[in-house]
Design an enzyme around this catalytic site. Structure first.
Site, short mmCIF file in Angstrom:
data_model
loop_
_atom_site.label_atom_id
_atom_site.label_comp_id
_atom_site.label_asym_id
_atom_site.label_seq_id
_atom_site.Cartn_x
_atom_site.Cartn_y
_atom_site.Cartn_z
N LYS A 1 0.78 -0.81 0.04
CA LYS A 1 -0.24 -0.47 -0.38
C LYS A 1 0.40 1.63 -0.13
O LYS A 1 0.67 2.51 -0.91
CB LYS A 1 -1.04 -0.25 1.07
CG LYS A 1 -1.98 1.25 1.41
CD LYS A 1 -1.97 1.36 3.02
CE LYS A 1 -1.00 2.23 3.33
NZ LYS A 1 -1.15 2.49 5.10
N CYS B 1 -18.46 4.61 6.48
CA CYS B 1 -19.06 3.25 6.45
C CYS B 1 -17.42 3.09 7.40
O CYS B 1 -16.13 1.84 7.31
CB CYS B 1 -18.01 2.83 5.35
SG CYS B 1 -18.83 0.84 5.01
N CYS C 1 -24.82 3.36 8.47
CA CYS C 1 -25.81 3.05 7.44
C CYS C 1 -26.81 3.84 7.04
O CYS C 1 -27.43 3.87 6.11
CB CYS C 1 -26.42 1.93 8.32
SG CYS C 1 -24.92 0.41 7.31
N CYS D 1 -26.54 6.90 4.75
CA CYS D 1 -25.58 6.14 4.55
C CYS D 1 -26.40 5.88 2.54
O CYS D 1 -27.05 5.63 2.90
CB CYS D 1 -24.93 4.79 3.90
SG CYS D 1 -23.09 4.57 2.63
S1 SF4 Z 1 -24.72 1.06 3.91
FE1 SF4 Z 1 -22.83 2.51 3.07
S2 SF4 Z 1 -22.09 2.95 5.52
FE2 SF4 Z 1 -23.73 0.87 6.22
S3 SF4 Z 1 -22.11 -0.93 5.37
FE3 SF4 Z 1 -22.77 -0.41 3.14
S4 SF4 Z 1 -21.55 1.28 1.81
FE4 SF4 Z 1 -20.90 1.04 4.55
#
Ligand code: SF4
EC number: 3.2.2.-
Length: 305
Positions: free
Chosen positions: A213, A283, A290, A293
C-alpha cells in the site's frame, strides 16, 4: 487499446510522465493531483491469461507513448464487475464531496515540506507513509511536524540517535519497530539511491518497513505514477461490504488484486482517498453509519450490520 501498448515497468522511471512533479530543483512544490501523471491503458485477455497478467501488472506498468491520452472507451470491459458499482461510487463521491475527512487534510499528500527539494519531499512522502501504518492520520501528521521541525532529510535521520527518533515519532503505532525500519531504509536510500527513493514498486517494497500500500501511494504521490490500487484496511473493508470483490477477500493484498481485475485504471488513483475518507466518516469499522449512507439500499452488507 492495442495489446502491444502495455509494457511492464519494473525499473526506475523518473524521466517519464508528469511524475516529475516532485522532480527537478526548479519545479513547483505542490503535491501531485489525482490522475496527473498516470498513463492510462489496459489490455484484453482470456480468463486464465488475464489472471496471470493481473499479478504481473501488480508491479507497475504504463502505456506506450502513442496511447497516452486515450480514454477509457478504448478499454475492453472486464469479464466480471460488481452490480451497481458505478452508482455506489457516485454515491460515495457525493458523500465525500465536502473533502473534510482526516485523510483530506493530513494524508501523505499533505505531510511533506513544500519548500524542500524534490528529493527531500519524496523522502518525506515515504517516511510519512511508513509512519502511517496502524496509526491515525492526526498522529502521523503530528510526528511528521516534529520531524520536519528538525529538518527531515536522510542525513538528519541517520545522524539522529534512536531514542531521539523514537521520542519524535511517538505515539505512532509500532514506533519502536518503525525507528528501526526508518533507520535501515534511510541507510539503504543513502547508499543505493543517492538519498532519493526508488521509482518502482518492486524496489520500494524491498525496503524495510515498506508494504505494497505504501509503495503504490509513494509511486502516486512522489513520482506521479499509478502503479496499482493502494489498499489499506478501509479500502479492504468497504470493498468487501459492497461486494466489490468477486468473493470475500482475506487481506488487503487479495483485495487489491481483486479490484485491479475489474476497476477501470483511470479510477485507481482516486479510489484510495475516496474510500479511506468514506471509511473514516461513514462506513466505520464498527457500527457503520448505514442510516446516513446513500448506498444503504444498494449495499449487500447494510442489512447484516
Ligand atoms: S450501507 Fe454504507 S455505511 Fe453501511 S455498510 Fe454499506 S457502504 Fe458501509
Amino acid at each position: 487499446m492495442n495489446a502491444a501498448g502495455v509494457r511492464m515497468v519494473v525499473t526506475r522511471a523518473r524521466s517519464r510522465g508528469t511524475g516529475a512533479s516532485l522532480q527537478g530543483g526548479g519545479e513547483k512544490a505542490a503535491p501531485l493531483r489525482s490522475g496527473e501523471a498516470a498513463a492510462e491503458g489496459r489490455k484484453s485477455y482470456g480468463p486464465m491469461k488475464r489472471q496471470r497478467k493481473a499479478r504481473r501488472l501488480s508491479v507497475a506498468y504504463e502505456a506506450s507513448e502513442g496511447e497516452k491520452g486515450e480514454g477509457p472507451e478504448h478499454l475492453q470491459a472486464p469479464s466480471w464487475e460488481p452490480q451497481d458499482w458505478r452508482q455506489q461510487l457516485d454515491n460515495i463521491r457525493t458523500m465525500r464531496s465536502g473533502k473534510d475527512a482526516p485523510v483530506d487534510q493530513l494524508g501523505a499528500e499533505h505531510c511533506f515540506d513544500p519548500s524542500a527539494s524534490p528529493k527531500v519531499r519524496r523522502y518525506q512522502v515515504l517516511l510519512s507513509l511508513m509512519l502511517s501504518s496502524q496509526t491515525k492520520d492526526q498522529v502521523t501528521a503530528g510526528a511528521m511536524q516534529r520531524l520536519r521541525a528538525r529538518g527531515l532529510t536522510v542525513d538528519s535521520i541517520l545522524q539522529m540517535d534512536d531514542s531521539t527518533l523514537g521520542a519524535l515519532i511517538y505515539p505512532v503505532g509500532f514506533w519502536r519497530s518503525k525507528v528501526k525500519y526508518i533507520k535501515q531504509t534511510s541507510e539503504i536510500l543513502q547508499q543505493r539511491y543517492g538519498g532519493d527513493i526508488p521509482a518502482s514498486v518492486a524496489e520500494l517494497v524491498a525496503l524495510p518497513g515498506v508494504g505494497p500500500k505504501m509503495a503504490h501511494l509513494a509511486m502516486a504521490v512522489a513520482w506521479g505514477t499509478v502503479s496499482g490500487i493502494a489498499v489499506d484496511t478501509h479500502v479492504h473493508r468497504i470493498a468487501n461490504r459492497l461486494r466489490w470483490t468477486k468473493k470475500a477477500t482475506r487481506s488487503p493484498e487479495d483485495t487489491r488484486r481483486a479490484l485491479e481485475e475489474w476497476l477501470p485504471r483511470e479510477l485507481w488513483r482516486e479510489i484510495n482517498g475516496l474510500l479511506v475518507g468514506f471509511g473514516q466518516q461513514t462506513c466505520l469499522p464498527v457500527h457503520p453509519r448505514c442510516q446516513a449512507c446513500l448506498n444503504r439500499a444498494l449495499c449487500p452488507a447494510a442489512r447484516g450490520l
